[in-house]
Design an enzyme around this catalytic site. Structure first.
Site, PDB file in Angstrom:
ATOM      1  N   HIS A 133      32.926 -30.606  11.207  1.00 16.67           N
ATOM      2  CA  HIS A 133      32.294 -30.292   9.889  1.00 16.67           C
ATOM      3  C   HIS A 133      32.825 -31.354   8.880  1.00 16.67           C
ATOM      4  O   HIS A 133      34.086 -31.807   8.664  1.00 16.67           O
ATOM      5  CB  HIS A 133      32.791 -28.854   9.466  1.00 16.67           C
ATOM      6  CG  HIS A 133      32.152 -28.248   8.172  1.00 16.67           C
ATOM      7  ND1 HIS A 133      30.649 -27.904   8.487  1.00 16.67           N
ATOM      8  CD2 HIS A 133      32.387 -28.655   7.128  1.00 16.67           C
ATOM      9  CE1 HIS A 133      30.540 -27.747   7.041  1.00 16.67           C
ATOM     10  NE2 HIS A 133      31.294 -28.198   6.413  1.00 16.67           N
ATOM     11  N   ALA A 134      31.702 -31.993   8.325  1.00 16.92           N
ATOM     12  CA  ALA A 134      31.988 -33.176   7.647  1.00 16.92           C
ATOM     13  C   ALA A 134      32.912 -32.789   6.252  1.00 16.92           C
ATOM     14  O   ALA A 134      32.969 -31.791   5.637  1.00 16.92           O
ATOM     15  CB  ALA A 134      30.780 -33.493   6.948  1.00 16.92           C
ATOM     16  N   HIS A 174      32.306 -37.191  -3.067  1.00 16.19           N
ATOM     17  CA  HIS A 174      33.774 -36.756  -2.948  1.00 16.19           C
ATOM     18  C   HIS A 174      34.465 -37.803  -2.983  1.00 16.19           C
ATOM     19  O   HIS A 174      35.682 -37.883  -3.977  1.00 16.19           O
ATOM     20  CB  HIS A 174      34.088 -35.765  -1.575  1.00 16.19           C
ATOM     21  CG  HIS A 174      33.306 -34.523  -1.803  1.00 16.19           C
ATOM     22  ND1 HIS A 174      33.493 -33.483  -2.704  1.00 16.19           N
ATOM     23  CD2 HIS A 174      32.766 -33.878  -0.664  1.00 16.19           C
ATOM     24  CE1 HIS A 174      33.041 -32.168  -2.173  1.00 16.19           C
ATOM     25  NE2 HIS A 174      32.526 -32.631  -1.032  1.00 16.19           N
ATOM     26  N   HIS A 188      26.602 -37.132  -0.025  1.00 14.86           N
ATOM     27  CA  HIS A 188      27.525 -35.776  -0.384  1.00 14.86           C
ATOM     28  C   HIS A 188      28.773 -36.069  -0.094  1.00 14.86           C
ATOM     29  O   HIS A 188      29.852 -35.960  -1.220  1.00 14.86           O
ATOM     30  CB  HIS A 188      27.139 -34.695   0.301  1.00 14.86           C
ATOM     31  CG  HIS A 188      27.802 -33.340   0.044  1.00 14.86           C
ATOM     32  ND1 HIS A 188      27.667 -32.540  -0.857  1.00 14.86           N
ATOM     33  CD2 HIS A 188      29.283 -32.867   0.599  1.00 14.86           C
ATOM     34  CE1 HIS A 188      28.554 -31.541  -0.899  1.00 14.86           C
ATOM     35  NE2 HIS A 188      29.689 -31.883  -0.246  1.00 14.86           N
ATOM     36  N   GLU A 189      29.287 -36.666   0.867  1.00  9.91           N
ATOM     37  CA  GLU A 189      30.675 -37.004   1.061  1.00  9.91           C
ATOM     38  C   GLU A 189      31.207 -38.104   0.385  1.00  9.91           C
ATOM     39  O   GLU A 189      32.388 -38.033   0.023  1.00  9.91           O
ATOM     40  CB  GLU A 189      30.869 -37.433   2.847  1.00  9.91           C
ATOM     41  CG  GLU A 189      30.681 -35.890   3.588  1.00  9.91           C
ATOM     42  CD  GLU A 189      31.418 -34.588   3.383  1.00  9.91           C
ATOM     43  OE1 GLU A 189      32.415 -34.735   2.844  1.00  9.91           O
ATOM     44  OE2 GLU A 189      30.792 -33.544   3.435  1.00  9.91           O
ATOM     45  N   GLU A 200      31.410 -30.797  -5.311  1.00 12.90           N
ATOM     46  CA  GLU A 200      30.197 -30.646  -4.492  1.00 12.90           C
ATOM     47  C   GLU A 200      29.034 -31.227  -4.916  1.00 12.90           C
ATOM     48  O   GLU A 200      28.307 -31.643  -4.193  1.00 12.90           O
ATOM     49  CB  GLU A 200      29.995 -29.019  -4.139  1.00 12.90           C
ATOM     50  CG  GLU A 200      31.393 -28.529  -3.489  1.00 12.90           C
ATOM     51  CD  GLU A 200      31.846 -29.272  -2.361  1.00 12.90           C
ATOM     52  OE1 GLU A 200      31.136 -29.995  -1.565  1.00 12.90           O
ATOM     53  OE2 GLU A 200      33.072 -29.128  -2.058  1.00 12.90           O
ATOM     54  N   TYR A 223      29.566 -24.374  -3.501  1.00 11.31           N
ATOM     55  CA  TYR A 223      28.098 -24.966  -3.350  1.00 11.31           C
ATOM     56  C   TYR A 223      27.049 -24.352  -4.098  1.00 11.31           C
ATOM     57  O   TYR A 223      26.055 -24.915  -4.302  1.00 11.31           O
ATOM     58  CB  TYR A 223      27.961 -24.700  -1.829  1.00 11.31           C
ATOM     59  CG  TYR A 223      29.122 -25.338  -1.091  1.00 11.31           C
ATOM     60  CD1 TYR A 223      29.086 -26.653  -0.885  1.00 11.31           C
ATOM     61  CD2 TYR A 223      29.983 -24.516  -0.396  1.00 11.31           C
ATOM     62  CE1 TYR A 223      30.314 -27.344  -0.109  1.00 11.31           C
ATOM     63  CE2 TYR A 223      30.938 -24.889   0.318  1.00 11.31           C
ATOM     64  CZ  TYR A 223      31.110 -26.406   0.420  1.00 11.31           C
ATOM     65  OH  TYR A 223      32.255 -26.940   1.258  1.00 11.31           O
ATOM     66  N   HIS A 280      33.273 -22.335   6.857  1.00  9.70           N
ATOM     67  CA  HIS A 280      34.167 -21.971   5.715  1.00  9.70           C
ATOM     68  C   HIS A 280      34.737 -20.617   5.733  1.00  9.70           C
ATOM     69  O   HIS A 280      35.861 -20.669   4.934  1.00  9.70           O
ATOM     70  CB  HIS A 280      33.321 -22.231   4.530  1.00  9.70           C
ATOM     71  CG  HIS A 280      32.635 -23.381   4.303  1.00  9.70           C
ATOM     72  ND1 HIS A 280      31.370 -23.889   5.278  1.00  9.70           N
ATOM     73  CD2 HIS A 280      32.877 -24.632   3.570  1.00  9.70           C
ATOM     74  CE1 HIS A 280      31.139 -25.115   4.699  1.00  9.70           C
ATOM     75  NE2 HIS A 280      32.012 -25.625   3.735  1.00  9.70           N
TER      76      HIS A 280
HETATM   77  O1  X8Z Z   1      30.254 -27.921   3.643  1.00 12.65           O
HETATM   78  C1  X8Z Z   1      29.649 -28.580   3.245  1.00 12.65           C
HETATM   79  C2  X8Z Z   1      29.973 -30.152   3.136  1.00 12.65           C
HETATM   80  C3  X8Z Z   1      31.281 -30.536   3.156  1.00 12.65           C
HETATM   81  S1  X8Z Z   1      32.233 -30.052   1.587  1.00 12.65           S
HETATM   82  C4  X8Z Z   1      29.398 -30.788   4.324  1.00 12.65           C
HETATM   83  N1  X8Z Z   1      28.649 -28.228   2.685  1.00 12.65           N
HETATM   84  C5  X8Z Z   1      28.105 -26.900   2.819  1.00 12.65           C
HETATM   85  C6  X8Z Z   1      27.786 -26.338   4.170  1.00 12.65           C
HETATM   86  O2  X8Z Z   1      27.735 -27.265   5.217  1.00 12.65           O
HETATM   87  O3  X8Z Z   1      27.660 -25.176   4.480  1.00 12.65           O
HETATM   88  C7  X8Z Z   1      27.670 -28.874   2.069  1.00 12.65           C
HETATM   89  C8  X8Z Z   1      26.346 -28.078   1.859  1.00 12.65           C
HETATM   90  C9  X8Z Z   1      26.903 -26.692   2.023  1.00 12.65           C
HETATM   91 ZN    ZN Z   2      31.453 -31.185  -0.142  1.00 14.10          ZN
END
Ligand code: X8Z
Ligand code: ZN
Length: 598
Positions: free
Chosen positions: A337-338, A371, A367-368, A395, A505, A495
């Protein structure tokens, strides 16, 4: 100092003769300086250990990461308890803010006993590791990682194949259920020690308003968007029914969650080809263009960096390229997960991503990096102000940049040869809505579920049912097969086991359109909002840098005002962006049922 506070202070002093004097602002300042220094050092150790664990999951790195996280959390809780003596004095606003952030330093705050602290740290690392190592084995020899399945979800149009992966991925999470229950119990204990009702209260305490106001604020923003979501949902549902038939889609107004091109049905851009207007020819396919140009994983990140430097920001440090994990390693387990890090907090910027060459990851790279540039922007701030104005800002930043990835921009950087004419605008907006508008109810429900778990209104015996009730109510989706309490479907979303708050988000999707609208206006853009790209605009860069440099030092309305002139979060920017699409969707939906029974 107010009268009642003064009285409390005097009383406290009077009943404890052993104390030399009531604490002063100078004492509080000295205490805070020490607290920041201590946590800065422990945070550094914890980040090094977590980086090693996230990029190389083995027993030993998990041990190190859990140990460092326990040490940090325990110290933060101890300091927060000691800090109570300063509750009785009136502190200057910025110092008071730091005392609040001390209490919010850990998402799952440390419970009182050492045994519980260790248990909590172990549970957290175990949950993240279990998610990250999760596989769906179709046969003992043929195992799919989440990464493989996410990729297949993008393109597979075979409902049986999709259903198999959808169910298969959710076999990894039932063992998480008792551990998650412990996480909630232990973290609630820790939150109560800090004076919060529970962890739900703590998670909503960092928004310059009360937790109740914050919940109401999210509901308000959601109501601003709901009509647009309902129109999109009705349209997509009908087109999916055309494709898959009534037997697969059903007649209850809900959409089966496995048909939307995404493992969680959280964003729907990957089914654009199924729902695009019948006679339209898609102007270009970014995934195809990236592949045709031979762009590799590093090249994807270079495009992202190029946008930020075009705004006048300095390039990423050399160490970024040495220390980041941009390609999924073949020979070890990692947290795919990024995420974006500043491990040493001195421009030690890194990303960790199992990058794939496709449009989703092109956006995720921006997105990254958002950050990372934010982290760089506030690195000179004192420890507790090294963060964004609120977590939605962090975010939103990279996504704001990604909104500027327009066809005109793609032509400028040579990824497409010809900018499609305005007749293609509706398709572009539909594509964007499938990503951004479709996401919002999911962005809302994940923490509605967790707040319910933390405050006890969702007891363990209803974990799964409560999850699907929320999915149905907000997203209008349904599970493709029956689910029971033998399942633990929330655990199949990063998450939840990763214990990362999610409302951020939802906020980010609102804020990024506010930032984008304001920055586009500032750069002199006049046409329809979605055609604006501020690529190369140094004034825009300066505005963003000013906001990032503020870090978390001021209440978020101040930061928002600095960037946009507005002091409120406001979903009219996203509504304005999609206004032409809303008209079109409503025409398409004429005579059709919109909505579902919640
Ligand atoms: O978790 C993230 C990022 C890392 S902060 C990749 N996002 C959420 C997800 O993947 O569920 C970005 C969009 C929503
Ligand atoms: Zn993020």
């Amino acid at each position: 100092m107010t009268k009642s506070l003064l009285l409390t202070a005097v009383l406290a002093f009077a009943v404890s003769p052993a104390r030399a004097a009531a604490p002063t602002v100078a004492d509080a300042q000295a205490f805070m300086d020490r607290a920041e220094k201590t946590l800065d050092e422990l945070g550094l150790r914890s980040r090094f250990a977590s980086w090693a664990q996230a990029t190389y999951i083995i027993y030993d790195t998990e041990w190190l990461a859990a140990d460092a996280s326990r040490a940090y959390s325990a110290e933060a809780a101890k300091l927060a308890r000691e800090a109570r003596v300063y509750d009785v004095i009136e502190l200057p606003a910025d110092l008071k803010r730091k005392f609040l952030f001390l209490k919010l330093a850990v998402e799952a705050p440390s419970p009182p006993t050492e045994a519980e602290q260790k248990e909590l740290a172990d549970v957290k690392v175990w949950l993240e590791g279990t998610y990250s190592k999760g596989k769906h084995c179709r046969t003992p020899e043929k195992c799919l990682s989440l990464d493989d399945m996410e990729d297949a979800f993008r393109t597979s149009r075979d409902p049986a194949d999709l259903l198999d992966m959808w169910k298969g991925w959710r076999t990894i999470s039932p063992p998480m259920r008792p551990k998650y229950q412990r996480l909630a119990e232990l973290s609630n204990k820790g939150s109560r020690e800090l004076g919060f009702k529970d962890t739900a209260d703590l998670w909503r305490a960092g928004y310059d308003m009360t937790p109740e106001q914050f919940s109401a604020e999210l509901d308000r923003l959601w109501l601003q968007l709901k009509p647009l979501y309902a129109s999109l949902h009705a349209y997509v549902r009908r087109r999916l029914a055309d494709k898959y038939g009534k037997d697969v889609v059903g007649k209850d107004g809900l959409i089966p969650a496995h048909l939307l091109g995404n493992m969680w049905g959280q964003s729907w851009g990957n089914v654009y080809d199924l729902v695009s207007p019948p006679k339209s020819t898609p102007a270009f396919d970014l995934t195809e263009r990236l592949k045709a140009k031979g762009v590799d994983e590093k090249g994807m990140v270079k495009y992202g960096e190029g946008f930020f430097t075009s705004l006048g920001m300095p390039p990423l440090p050399a160490t970024f390229w040495e220390r980041s994990m941009i390609v999924k390693p073949r020979d070890r387990e990692v947290v795919c997960h990024a995420s974006a890090w500043d491990v040493e907090n001195s421009d030690d910027l890194r990303i960790k991503m199992c990058t794939r060459i496709n449009e989703d990851d092109f956006v995720t790279v921006h997105h990254e990096l958002g950050h990372n540039f934010y982290q760089r922007g506030y690195k000179a701030q004192p420890y507790f102000f090294r963060g964004s104005a609120n977590d939605g800002f962090h975010e939103a930043l990279g996504d704001t940049i990604a909104l500027s990835v327009t066809p005109a921009y793609l032509k400028t950087v040579g990824l497409i040869d010809k900018v499609p004419g305005p007749e293609g605008d509706n398709e572009l907006l539909l594509k964007a809505a499938l990503e951004k508008v479709a996401f919002q109810p999911f962005g809302l429900l994940v923490d509605k579920w967790r707040w319910g778990v933390f405050d006890g209104s969702i007891p363990p015996e209803r974990y799964n049912k409560a999850w699907w009730d929320l999915v149905r109510k907000y997203q209008g989706l349904k599970p493709p097969v029956e689910r029971t309490e033998a399942d633990f479907d929330p655990g199949a979303k990063y998450h939840i086991p990763g214990n990362t708050p999610y409302a951020r988000y939802f906020l980010a999707n609102v804020l990024q359109f506010q930032f984008y609208r304001a920055l586009c206006r500032q750069s002199g853009h006049t046409g329809p909002l979605h055609q604006c790209s501020f690529y190369g605009n140094k004034e825009v860069g300066k505005k963003l840098e000013d906001m990032m440099a503020m870090g978390a030092s001021r209440p978020w309305p101040d930061a928002l005002e600095a960037a946009t002139g507005q002091r409120e979060m406001d979903a009219t920017a996203i509504a304005e962006y999609f206004a032409p699409l809303k008209t079109w969707l409503d025409q398409q939906n004429k005579g059709q049922k919109v909505g579902w029974s919640e």
